[in-house]
Design an enzyme around this catalytic site. Sequence first.
Site, PDB file in Angstrom:
ATOM      1  CE  LYS A  92      -4.081  -2.124   2.175  1.00 41.69           C
ATOM      2  NZ  LYS A  92      -5.044  -2.069   3.310  1.00 41.69           N
ATOM      3  CG  PHE A 120     -13.461   1.783   6.497  1.00 44.41           C
ATOM      4  CD1 PHE A 120     -12.922   1.190   5.362  1.00 44.41           C
ATOM      5  CD2 PHE A 120     -14.069   0.969   7.446  1.00 44.41           C
ATOM      6  CE1 PHE A 120     -12.995  -0.181   5.160  1.00 44.41           C
ATOM      7  CE2 PHE A 120     -14.161  -0.417   7.249  1.00 44.41           C
ATOM      8  CZ  PHE A 120     -13.619  -0.982   6.095  1.00 44.41           C
ATOM      9  NE  ARG A 144      -6.693 -12.179   5.377  1.00 41.68           N
ATOM     10  CZ  ARG A 144      -7.329 -11.000   5.332  1.00 41.68           C
ATOM     11  NH1 ARG A 144      -7.141 -10.171   4.299  1.00 41.68           N
ATOM     12  NH2 ARG A 144      -8.113 -10.628   6.292  1.00 41.68           N
ATOM     13  CB  THR A 183      -7.406  -5.216   9.888  1.00 39.82           C
ATOM     14  OG1 THR A 183      -7.899  -6.399   9.260  1.00 39.82           O
ATOM     15  CG2 THR A 183      -7.717  -4.014   9.025  1.00 39.82           C
ATOM     16  NE  ARG A 235      -2.547  -5.375   7.267  1.00 40.52           N
ATOM     17  CZ  ARG A 235      -3.687  -5.916   6.861  1.00 40.52           C
ATOM     18  NH1 ARG A 235      -4.254  -6.885   7.571  1.00 40.52           N
ATOM     19  NH2 ARG A 235      -4.266  -5.508   5.749  1.00 40.52           N
ATOM     20  CG  HIS A 260      -5.499  -6.144  -0.377  1.00 47.10           C
ATOM     21  ND1 HIS A 260      -6.731  -6.163   0.207  1.00 47.10           N
ATOM     22  CD2 HIS A 260      -5.541  -7.047  -1.392  1.00 47.10           C
ATOM     23  CE1 HIS A 260      -7.501  -7.034  -0.449  1.00 47.10           C
ATOM     24  NE2 HIS A 260      -6.800  -7.591  -1.413  1.00 47.10           N
ATOM     25  CD  GLU A 272      -8.994  -9.203  -3.778  1.00 49.74           C
ATOM     26  OE1 GLU A 272      -7.861  -9.554  -3.371  1.00 49.74           O
ATOM     27  OE2 GLU A 272      -9.905  -8.838  -3.011  1.00 49.74           O
TER      28      GLU A 272
HETATM   29  P1  RTP Z   1      -7.110  -5.893   3.274  1.00 52.81           P
HETATM   30  O1  RTP Z   1      -8.483  -6.114   2.660  1.00 52.81           O
HETATM   31  O2  RTP Z   1      -6.500  -4.571   2.916  1.00 52.81           O
HETATM   32  O3  RTP Z   1      -6.189  -7.040   3.074  1.00 52.81           O
HETATM   33  O4  RTP Z   1      -7.283  -5.804   4.850  1.00 52.81           O
HETATM   34  P2  RTP Z   1      -8.226  -6.606   5.789  1.00 52.81           P
HETATM   35  O5  RTP Z   1      -8.924  -7.717   5.047  1.00 52.81           O
HETATM   36  O6  RTP Z   1      -7.415  -6.954   6.987  1.00 52.81           O
HETATM   37  O7  RTP Z   1      -9.287  -5.504   6.195  1.00 52.81           O
HETATM   38  P3  RTP Z   1     -10.741  -5.164   5.594  1.00 52.81           P
HETATM   39  O8  RTP Z   1     -11.733  -5.308   6.690  1.00 52.81           O
HETATM   40  O9  RTP Z   1     -10.952  -5.926   4.312  1.00 52.81           O
HETATM   41  O10 RTP Z   1     -10.604  -3.627   5.264  1.00 52.81           O
HETATM   42  C1  RTP Z   1      -9.942  -3.198   4.086  1.00 52.81           C
HETATM   43  C2  RTP Z   1      -9.006  -2.062   4.412  1.00 52.81           C
HETATM   44  O11 RTP Z   1      -9.756  -0.933   4.808  1.00 52.81           O
HETATM   45  C3  RTP Z   1      -9.003  -0.168   5.742  1.00 52.81           C
HETATM   46  N1  RTP Z   1      -9.769  -0.056   6.979  1.00 52.81           N
HETATM   47  N2  RTP Z   1      -9.958   1.076   7.590  1.00 52.81           N
HETATM   48  N3  RTP Z   1     -10.787   3.096   9.378  1.00 52.81           N
HETATM   49  C4  RTP Z   1     -11.137   1.833   9.622  1.00 52.81           C
HETATM   50  O12 RTP Z   1     -11.790   1.489  10.582  1.00 52.81           O
HETATM   51  C5  RTP Z   1     -10.702   0.813   8.653  1.00 52.81           C
HETATM   52  N4  RTP Z   1     -10.985  -0.480   8.727  1.00 52.81           N
HETATM   53  C6  RTP Z   1     -10.403  -1.026   7.645  1.00 52.81           C
HETATM   54  C7  RTP Z   1      -7.687  -0.911   5.971  1.00 52.81           C
HETATM   55  O13 RTP Z   1      -6.716  -0.370   5.069  1.00 52.81           O
HETATM   56  C8  RTP Z   1      -8.057  -2.323   5.593  1.00 52.81           C
HETATM   57  O14 RTP Z   1      -6.912  -3.048   5.255  1.00 52.81           O
HETATM   58 MG    MG Z   2     -10.018  -7.406   3.220  1.00 50.02          MG
END
Ligand code: RTP
Ligand code: MG
Length: 140
Positions: A11, A59, A87, A93, A104, A117, A128
């Site tokens: 990212k 978000f 993962r 996250t 992370r 990501h 994707e």
């Molecule tokens: P990713 O998709 O990026 O691999 O991450 P992830 O599965 O761990 O998290 P996901 O729930 O899919 O959320 C995608 C991305 O959104 C941003 N995020 N911001 N401000 C917030 O509360 C928030 N929560 C998530 C993060 O960049 C997250 O990786």
């Molecule tokens: Mg995700």
Amino acid sequence: MAGTRTFSIIKPDATKRNLTGAVTKMLEEAGLRVVASKRIHMTRDQAEGFYAVHKERPFFGELVEFMISGPVVVQVLEGENAMQRNRDVMGATNPADAAEGTIRKAFAESIEANSVHGSDSDENAAIEIAYFFNEDEIVG
Ligand code: RTP
Ligand code: MG
């Protein structure tokens, strides 16, 4: 193919701090092989399309702004159980919850600027990968 494939993004917070190599090294040490890679600056349309599943999340707007705030490196990773392996090495996250030894934990700045990501299912990995790569760009 050696195992299965998953999709990864390094990212903007990580590319900005010149951590492309450091992140990739951790992916490789986790048993993943980079079989496709390119540095791109996503357009708004591209980022909105990629994160369409999060469209209703509070978000979403900020996430899209962040993802187009600088270059990213999109990658296809190959390995045994590639999606889960990736993962695991990414970590939680929110970096505050990420385990020692994860990307992370090492590099993420915040829950949003969390350096990487990774696809969250084999089905999404295929979608994707196809969103950013043609099959002839992937060399296993
Ligand atoms: P990713 O998709 O990026 O691999 O991450 P992830 O599965 O761990 O998290 P996901 O729930 O899919 O959320 C995608 C991305 O959104 C941003 N995020 N911001 N401000 C917030 O509360 C928030 N929560 C998530 C993060 O960049 C997250 O990786
Ligand atoms: Mg995700």
